[in-house]
Motif scaffolding. Structure first.
Motif, PDB file in Angstrom:
ATOM      1  N   THR A 762       0.851  -1.173   0.000  1.00  0.00           N
ATOM      2  CA  THR A 762       0.000   0.000   0.000  1.00  0.00           C
ATOM      3  C   THR A 762       0.891   1.228   0.000  1.00  0.00           C
ATOM      4  OG1 THR A 762      -1.720  -1.173   1.219  1.00  0.00           O
ATOM      5  CG2 THR A 762      -1.830   1.233   1.204  1.00  0.00           C
ATOM      6  N   THR A 763       0.768   2.043  -1.016  1.00  0.00           N
ATOM      7  CA  THR A 763       1.668   3.174  -1.196  1.00  0.00           C
ATOM      8  C   THR A 763       0.977   4.232  -2.034  1.00  0.00           C
ATOM      9  OG1 THR A 763       3.806   3.830  -2.112  1.00  0.00           O
ATOM     10  CG2 THR A 763       2.665   2.054  -3.230  1.00  0.00           C
ATOM     11  N   GLY A 764       1.508   5.436  -2.011  1.00  0.00           N
ATOM     12  CA  GLY A 764       0.961   6.488  -2.845  1.00  0.00           C
ATOM     13  C   GLY A 764       1.062   6.118  -4.316  1.00  0.00           C
ATOM     14  N   VAL A 765       0.080   6.519  -5.093  1.00  0.00           N
ATOM     15  CA  VAL A 765       0.062   6.166  -6.503  1.00  0.00           C
ATOM     16  C   VAL A 765       1.208   6.880  -7.214  1.00  0.00           C
ATOM     17  CG1 VAL A 765      -1.263   6.228  -8.651  1.00  0.00           C
ATOM     18  CG2 VAL A 765      -2.415   5.784  -6.471  1.00  0.00           C
ATOM     19  N   ALA A 766       1.972   6.122  -7.975  1.00  0.00           N
ATOM     20  CA  ALA A 766       3.083   6.680  -8.745  1.00  0.00           C
ATOM     21  C   ALA A 766       3.034   6.062 -10.130  1.00  0.00           C
ATOM     22  CB  ALA A 766       4.417   6.378  -8.060  1.00  0.00           C
ATOM     23  N   GLY A 767       3.660   6.730 -11.061  1.00  0.00           N
ATOM     24  CA  GLY A 767       3.659   6.226 -12.428  1.00  0.00           C
ATOM     25  C   GLY A 767       3.144   7.280 -13.380  1.00  0.00           C
ATOM     26  N   THR A 768       2.828   6.859 -14.588  1.00  0.00           N
ATOM     27  CA  THR A 768       2.414   7.766 -15.644  1.00  0.00           C
ATOM     28  C   THR A 768       0.984   7.457 -16.059  1.00  0.00           C
ATOM     29  OG1 THR A 768       4.707   7.873 -16.414  1.00  0.00           O
ATOM     30  CG2 THR A 768       2.997   8.631 -17.944  1.00  0.00           C
ATOM     31  N   PHE A 769       0.161   8.489 -16.122  1.00  0.00           N
ATOM     32  CA  PHE A 769      -1.247   8.328 -16.469  1.00  0.00           C
ATOM     33  C   PHE A 769      -1.366   7.622 -17.816  1.00  0.00           C
ATOM     34  CE2 PHE A 769      -5.488  10.143 -17.709  1.00  0.00           C
ATOM     35  CZ  PHE A 769      -6.188   9.525 -16.694  1.00  0.00           C
ATOM     36  N   GLY A 770      -2.235   6.657 -17.890  1.00  0.00           N
ATOM     37  CA  GLY A 770      -2.386   5.863 -19.098  1.00  0.00           C
ATOM     38  C   GLY A 770      -1.761   4.495 -18.966  1.00  0.00           C
ATOM     39  N   TYR A 771      -0.757   4.381 -18.075  1.00  0.00           N
ATOM     40  CA  TYR A 771      -0.072   3.105 -17.862  1.00  0.00           C
ATOM     41  C   TYR A 771      -0.329   2.545 -16.463  1.00  0.00           C
ATOM     42  CZ  TYR A 771       2.469   4.832 -21.936  1.00  0.00           C
ATOM     43  OH  TYR A 771       2.781   5.322 -23.172  1.00  0.00           O
ATOM     44  N   VAL A 772      -0.942   3.344 -15.597  1.00  0.00           N
ATOM     45  CA  VAL A 772      -1.188   2.921 -14.221  1.00  0.00           C
ATOM     46  C   VAL A 772      -2.418   2.020 -14.178  1.00  0.00           C
ATOM     47  CG1 VAL A 772      -1.735   3.693 -11.885  1.00  0.00           C
ATOM     48  CG2 VAL A 772      -0.129   4.997 -13.291  1.00  0.00           C
ATOM     49  N   ALA A 773      -2.286   0.865 -13.530  1.00  0.00           N
ATOM     50  CA  ALA A 773      -3.396  -0.085 -13.428  1.00  0.00           C
ATOM     51  C   ALA A 773      -4.554   0.543 -12.662  1.00  0.00           C
ATOM     52  CB  ALA A 773      -2.926  -1.357 -12.728  1.00  0.00           C
ATOM     53  N   PRO A 774      -5.799   0.273 -13.073  1.00  0.00           N
ATOM     54  CA  PRO A 774      -6.953   0.927 -12.430  1.00  0.00           C
ATOM     55  C   PRO A 774      -7.082   0.619 -10.950  1.00  0.00           C
ATOM     56  CG  PRO A 774      -7.656  -0.795 -13.972  1.00  0.00           C
ATOM     57  CD  PRO A 774      -6.203  -0.570 -14.210  1.00  0.00           C
ATOM     58  N   GLU A 775      -6.782  -0.625 -10.535  1.00  0.00           N
ATOM     59  CA  GLU A 775      -6.925  -0.960  -9.112  1.00  0.00           C
ATOM     60  C   GLU A 775      -5.888  -0.226  -8.269  1.00  0.00           C
ATOM     61  OE1 GLU A 775      -3.722  -3.643 -10.512  1.00  0.00           O
ATOM     62  OE2 GLU A 775      -5.681  -3.057 -11.333  1.00  0.00           O
ATOM     63  N   TYR A 776      -4.719   0.030  -8.845  1.00  0.00           N
ATOM     64  CA  TYR A 776      -3.672   0.782  -8.140  1.00  0.00           C
ATOM     65  C   TYR A 776      -4.095   2.232  -7.990  1.00  0.00           C
ATOM     66  CZ  TYR A 776       1.068   2.664  -7.331  1.00  0.00           C
ATOM     67  OH  TYR A 776       2.166   3.310  -6.827  1.00  0.00           O
ATOM     68  N   ALA A 777      -4.642   2.809  -9.048  1.00  0.00           N
ATOM     69  CA  ALA A 777      -5.061   4.209  -9.002  1.00  0.00           C
ATOM     70  C   ALA A 777      -6.199   4.420  -8.006  1.00  0.00           C
ATOM     71  CB  ALA A 777      -5.492   4.669 -10.392  1.00  0.00           C
ATOM     72  N   MET A 778      -7.073   3.425  -7.863  1.00  0.00           N
ATOM     73  CA  MET A 778      -8.258   3.595  -7.017  1.00  0.00           C
ATOM     74  C   MET A 778      -8.011   3.247  -5.560  1.00  0.00           C
ATOM     75  SD  MET A 778     -11.482   2.375  -9.378  1.00  0.00           S
ATOM     76  CE  MET A 778     -10.805   0.785  -9.792  1.00  0.00           C
ATOM     77  N   THR A 779      -7.128   2.263  -5.296  1.00  0.00           N
ATOM     78  CA  THR A 779      -6.977   1.761  -3.927  1.00  0.00           C
ATOM     79  C   THR A 779      -5.598   2.005  -3.328  1.00  0.00           C
ATOM     80  OG1 THR A 779      -6.201  -0.436  -4.623  1.00  0.00           O
ATOM     81  CG2 THR A 779      -8.588  -0.099  -4.512  1.00  0.00           C
ATOM     82  N   CYS A 780      -4.626   2.451  -4.129  1.00  0.00           N
ATOM     83  CA  CYS A 780      -3.238   2.631  -3.689  1.00  0.00           C
ATOM     84  C   CYS A 780      -2.586   1.305  -3.307  1.00  0.00           C
ATOM     85  CB  CYS A 780      -3.130   3.603  -2.510  1.00  0.00           C
ATOM     86  SG  CYS A 780      -3.599   5.285  -2.940  1.00  0.00           S
ATOM     87  N   ARG A 781      -3.201   0.192  -3.666  1.00  0.00           N
ATOM     88  CA  ARG A 781      -2.604  -1.127  -3.424  1.00  0.00           C
ATOM     89  C   ARG A 781      -1.941  -1.583  -4.715  1.00  0.00           C
ATOM     90  NH1 ARG A 781      -5.329  -4.243   0.873  1.00  0.00           N
ATOM     91  NH2 ARG A 781      -5.327  -6.083  -0.435  1.00  0.00           N
ATOM     92  N   VAL A 782      -0.634  -1.742  -4.684  1.00  0.00           N
ATOM     93  CA  VAL A 782       0.108  -2.094  -5.881  1.00  0.00           C
ATOM     94  C   VAL A 782       0.686  -3.497  -5.727  1.00  0.00           C
ATOM     95  CG1 VAL A 782       2.229  -1.009  -5.039  1.00  0.00           C
ATOM     96  CG2 VAL A 782       1.911  -1.367  -7.490  1.00  0.00           C
ATOM     97  N   ALA A 804      -1.169   5.353 -25.635  1.00  0.00           N
ATOM     98  CA  ALA A 804      -2.070   4.871 -24.580  1.00  0.00           C
ATOM     99  C   ALA A 804      -3.314   5.739 -24.488  1.00  0.00           C
ATOM    100  CB  ALA A 804      -1.332   4.841 -23.239  1.00  0.00           C
ATOM    101  N   LEU A 805      -3.143   7.045 -24.577  1.00  0.00           N
ATOM    102  CA  LEU A 805      -4.258   7.996 -24.541  1.00  0.00           C
ATOM    103  C   LEU A 805      -4.220   8.808 -25.837  1.00  0.00           C
ATOM    104  CD1 LEU A 805      -3.862   9.167 -20.838  1.00  0.00           C
ATOM    105  CD2 LEU A 805      -5.439   7.448 -21.713  1.00  0.00           C
ATOM    106  N   ASP A 806      -4.483   8.134 -26.933  1.00  0.00           N
ATOM    107  CA  ASP A 806      -4.338   8.750 -28.253  1.00  0.00           C
ATOM    108  C   ASP A 806      -5.428   9.795 -28.503  1.00  0.00           C
ATOM    109  OD1 ASP A 806      -2.526   7.941 -30.733  1.00  0.00           O
ATOM    110  OD2 ASP A 806      -4.465   8.619 -31.493  1.00  0.00           O
TER     111      ASP A 806
END
Length: 887
Positions: A762-782, A804-806
């Motif tokens: 469980t950690t703060g969300v990190a990464g680049t928008f478009g590549y971050v898994a939805p469950e990680y973005a929503m729950t901070c569980r990676v 990714a976000l064309d």
């Protein structure tokens, strides 16, 4: 056998064909539609191949078909409703996560994975087949609501639709399936309540764990369980049902508290939102008998009330009994008469509830007990002496309670004991020396108590012991040596110990208290909140004194350690200069590297030498000496995140060695400058490669090679490294290429270490928008599955001309991305449109579609459906282009 299934197999010569078993080969291509002409065909077994495309609707013409098995392939598309015309169909296997064995679709490829990726759900007409006895389709990405029409289910014995994406409620139609003995709907998105009329008491297996079900766990209506002998005997059906039930129960045993028990039946309601009180167990008395053990799981719900006697009233009818109601809201005490109520109890798990009172002495009558977990409750009093009678006990977990008294010597009579956890209680007295004589003991946790005296020296010779913790007690004397389990980090917080002084004075902060599973600090053993205040191991004056001493000693120790490090450790790291301008070297490159040579080679970090930039700094090309090139990643000083990134990258990359990971040559850390030194890769990053791809033709072989290289790197991080490593920022910009288009994963600034026993962090969300898994973005569980998602997006970008976000996705509305685009095209049979222009004309169509399916599998919402990176590597190797495919 490889190649495609010839269309001629369904020609005029097949009219008398009754049994066709092609399983366990390397067959590619689609299932020939001409097989629909084999009118007498009774069994079509195609599992464990490399078949793709769809299940042809022409199979519905096989009116005599009794068994269809297409598992462990790469099929996609919908399950055809035409299968509802196969009125003799008894066995339908669409997917199968289990390893096949001799006698049932035997295969030489023991590691074949199931990559079937179906769209939609199970058609009602298939569920209504009158002779259907086995419907097996776990982990197949099926979605929608479960079939509502089970009107002809009198023959149905086994349904496994677990680990899919089904929503809605459990259909009422299942109430009439009188011969049903196996129902697995676990790990879906089911909602609503469980109908008490369901034939659960008569089922050998009922598993609805991991859903969103609510209400109470009902007292199921009593029914006479029909004999399975009422149904005609069928060798093929029996072979499948026996194998599947054995594998399912074996999987349940390995993933739960169940230990070495002969389990024959289980009911699992775990990981839902059930409330109320469980007053009785949902198993019919005639299903128990003495033939095997029974398990009931309802852990991780919101169950309340007291621990009911009804949980144990059928216990003595079984040869073994397992009950797990951990992590609920259950109050009250443990039944005083539990020993006589349930003499055949094998596993009892009630951890993480609100139980109080004493541990009853009758617990010593549970002669078959192998695991007892009462941890994380509010139990008080002493550990009953009768525990010594539990000769088969392997796990005794009583941690995080209010137990007092001492640890009795006779606990050493538990010769089968492997795990003993008495941490975070109020236990006093000495540690019994005899505990070191337990030959099978691997884990011993006695931390956060009030234990005194010496640590028995005998623990230094305890060969089986791998985990040992006596931190935060009042122990004195020497610390036993010559033991890998007994170290300074396992005895901190004992100020009277004669060694490990730099650790024993450490007092944990409030943020570190509690043995939290999500702690990010792997180097300290925290204190439980229950031991604070009046019940603390130290009073307020002692803590204040220790804290003051700690502040003084810590400063002195830090200066001493720094002095020793710079005098002794730095030469081992091949420092090339001194003071604030030293460069630490991990890997020699044949020429000396100093701070001055780096600054000079980059032109004082001149923009003309910049070859890339990211969120934490820019990367420069530097020619240290003629012909010797390195890449310098310069980070901004004064940014906390940048410094944090810098240290993470050093710790991670400094010890990693893999042919598809960038090599960290060295680093510099100064007051005004900090940078990393990498091996230089002249091919640039994958983002630039994708952007410039239109300028030159790119072969499918080359794209496949890049995809496989990155998959291997991630598989190494996830499965080989100890501790395991989550990258958390997989994207084209962080993938570098050499002149031969070999790919290398780079940029570990957001990397997160994961212990071998941890499934996520469980950690703060990190990464680049478009590549971050939805469950990680929503729950901070990676978890490692977040990296798998990011890899899937990168794979899609690699083979298409979209980002990714064309911007071209804007007409589809907000939230539409490359993942949604891939799924849409596959659903509509337009998969060829996904690929970059010109690639479809020169590449192997079947393999290309398979790789697209694999990318989609990596990005599905359900974590259980996503493959691991090891599985991705296996699948890409199966799709390895031949040498002649290179263009």
């Amino acid at each position: 056998m490889g190649g495609a299934i010839p269309d001629e197999l369904g020609g005029a010569g097949c009219r008398s064909l009754q049994f066709l078993d092609l399983s366990g080969n390397l067959l590619v291509g689609g299932i020939p539609r001409s097989l629909g002409n084999c009118s007498k065909l009774e069994a079509l077994l195609l599992s464990s191949n490399l078949l793709d495309d769809v299940i042809p609707p022409e199979i519905g013409r096989l009116s005599n078909l009794r068994a269809l098995d297409v598992s462990k392939n790469s099929l996609s598309g919908p399950v055809p409703a035409e299968l509802g015309d196969c009125l003799q169909l008894s066995v339908l296997v669409l997917s199968n996560p289990y390893v096949l064995v001799d006698g049932l679709n035997a295969s030489d490829n023991g590691d074949v994975e199931d990559f079937n990726y179906f769209q939609g759900g199970i058609p009602d007409v298939v569920a209504a087949l009158p002779k259907l006895r086995v419907l097996w389709a776990p982990r197949a990405t099926l979605e929608g609501e479960l079939p509502g029409n089970w009107s002809s289910c009198q023959s149905l014995e086994m349904i496994n639709l677990g680990e899919n994406l089904f929503s809605g409620g459990i259909p009422k139609g299942l109430l009439d399936c009188r011969h049903l003995k196996f129902l697995n709907l676990s790990s879906n998105k089911l909602t609503g309540s469980v109908d008490p009329s369901l034939p659960v008491p008569c089922l050998d297996v009922f598993d609805v764990s991991g859903n969103r079900l609510s209400g109470s766990i009902p007292v199921f209506l009593s029914k006479d369980c029909p004999s399975s002998q009422l149904l005609p005997f069928d060798d093929l059906v029996s072979e499948y049902s026996s194998f599947f039930e054995y594998q399912a129960i074996a999987g349940f045993v390995s993933s739960s508290l169940v230990m070495a028990t002969d389990l024959t039946s289980y009911h699992s309601f775990a990981r839902n939102n059930f409330t109320g009180t469980v007053t009785s167990l949902p198993i019919a008395a005639e299903k128990l008998g003495m033939q095997g053990a029974y398990a009931f799981r309802a852990d991780e719900n919101n169950l309340a009330g007291e621990l009911q006697l009804g949980l144990f009233n059928k216990c003595n009818s079984s040869r073994g009994f397992i009950v797990d109601v951990s992590n609920n809201l259950i109050t009250g005490g443990i039944p005083v008469e539990i020993g006589s109520l349930c003499s055949s109890l094998v596993v009892l798990g009630v951890a993480g509830n609100r139980l109080s009172g004493l541990i009853p002495a009758s617990i010593g009558q549970l002669n078959y007990l192998m695991s007892l977990d009462l941890s994380r409750n509010q139990l008080g009093g002493e550990i009953p002496t009768s525990v010594k009678n539990l000769a088969r006990l392997e796990v005794l977990s009583l941690g995080h309670n209010l137990l007092n008294g001492s640890i009795q010597d006779d606990i050493s009579q538990l010769h089968s004991l492997k795990v003993l956890d008495l941490s975070s209680n109020l236990l006093a007295g000495e540690i019994p020396r005899a505990l070191a004589d337990l030959a099978n003991l691997t884990d011993l946790f006695l931390d956060n108590n009030k234990l005194t005296g010496k640590i028995p020296a005998e623990f230094a010779n305890a060969a089986s012991l791998t985990k040992f913790n006596v931190s935060f007690n009042n122990l004195s004397g020497p610390v036993p040596t010559n033991s890998s389990a007994v170290g300074c980090d396992s005895v901190i917080g004992n100020p009277l110990l004669q060694s490990c002084d730099m650790y024993t004075l450490a007092v944990p902060s409030a943020a570190q208290q509690g043995r939290g599973l999500n702690s990010n600090d792997n180097d300290t053993v925290p204190v439980d909140p229950q031991n604070q205040g009046d019940n603390s191991s130290f009073n307020a004056i002692e803590i204040a004194s220790i804290t003051s001493a700690t502040a003084i000693v810590a400063v002195l120790l830090a200066l001493i350690v720094l002095f020793i490090y710079t005098r002794k450790c730095a030469p081992c790291m091949s420092a090339r200069s001194s003071g604030r301008r030293e460069v630490m070297i991990f890997q020699e490159i044949g020429v000396p590297i100093t701070y001055e040579t780096v600054v000079r080679a980059t032109g004082s970090f001149n923009a003309s030498n910049c070859i890339g930039s990211g969120g934490f700094g820019a990367t420069y090309k530097a020619e240290i000496s003629p012909g010797v090139l390195v890449a310098i990643k310069r980070l901004s000083v004064g940014r906390f995140q940048g410094a944090q990134q810098f240290h993470a990258e050093i710790k991670t990359l400094g010890r990693l060695r893999h042919p598809n990971l960038v090599t960290l040559v060295g680093y510099h850390l100064g007051e005004s400058e900090m940078f990393l030194i990498y091996n230089y890769l002249p091919g640039g990053n994958l983002e630039r490669f994708i952007q410039e791809r239109s300028k030159r033709p790119v072969s499918w072989k080359r794209l496949h090679k890049i995809a496989l290289d990155i998959a291997k790197a991630l598989a190494y991080l996830h499965d080989t490294c100890v501790p395991r490593i989550l990258h958390r920022d997989v994207k084209p910009n962080n993938i570098l290429l050499d002149t031969n288009c070999n790919a290398y994963l780079s940029d570990f600034g957001l990397a997160r270490l994961l212990g071998n026993s941890e499934t996520h962090a469980t950690t703060g969300v990190a990464g680049t928008f478009g590549y971050v898994a939805p469950e990680y973005a929503m729950t901070c569980r990676v978890s490692d599955k977040a990296d798998v998602y990011s890899y899937g997006v990168v794979l899609m970008e690699l083979i298409s001309d979209k980002k990714a976000l064309d911007p071209s996705f804007s007409p589809y509305g907000n939230g539409f991305n490359i993942v949604a685009w891939a799924c849409m095209l596959l659903r509509q049979g337009r998969g060829r449109e996904f690929f970059v222009e010109g690639l479809w004309d020169v590449g192997p169509h079947d393999d290309m579609i398979e790789v697209l399916h694999l990318a989609v599998m990596c990005t599905v919402e359900s974590l259980s459906v996503r493959p691991t990176m090891k599985q991705v590597v296996q699948r890409l190797k199966q799709l390895q282009p031949p040498i002649r495919a290179h263009r």
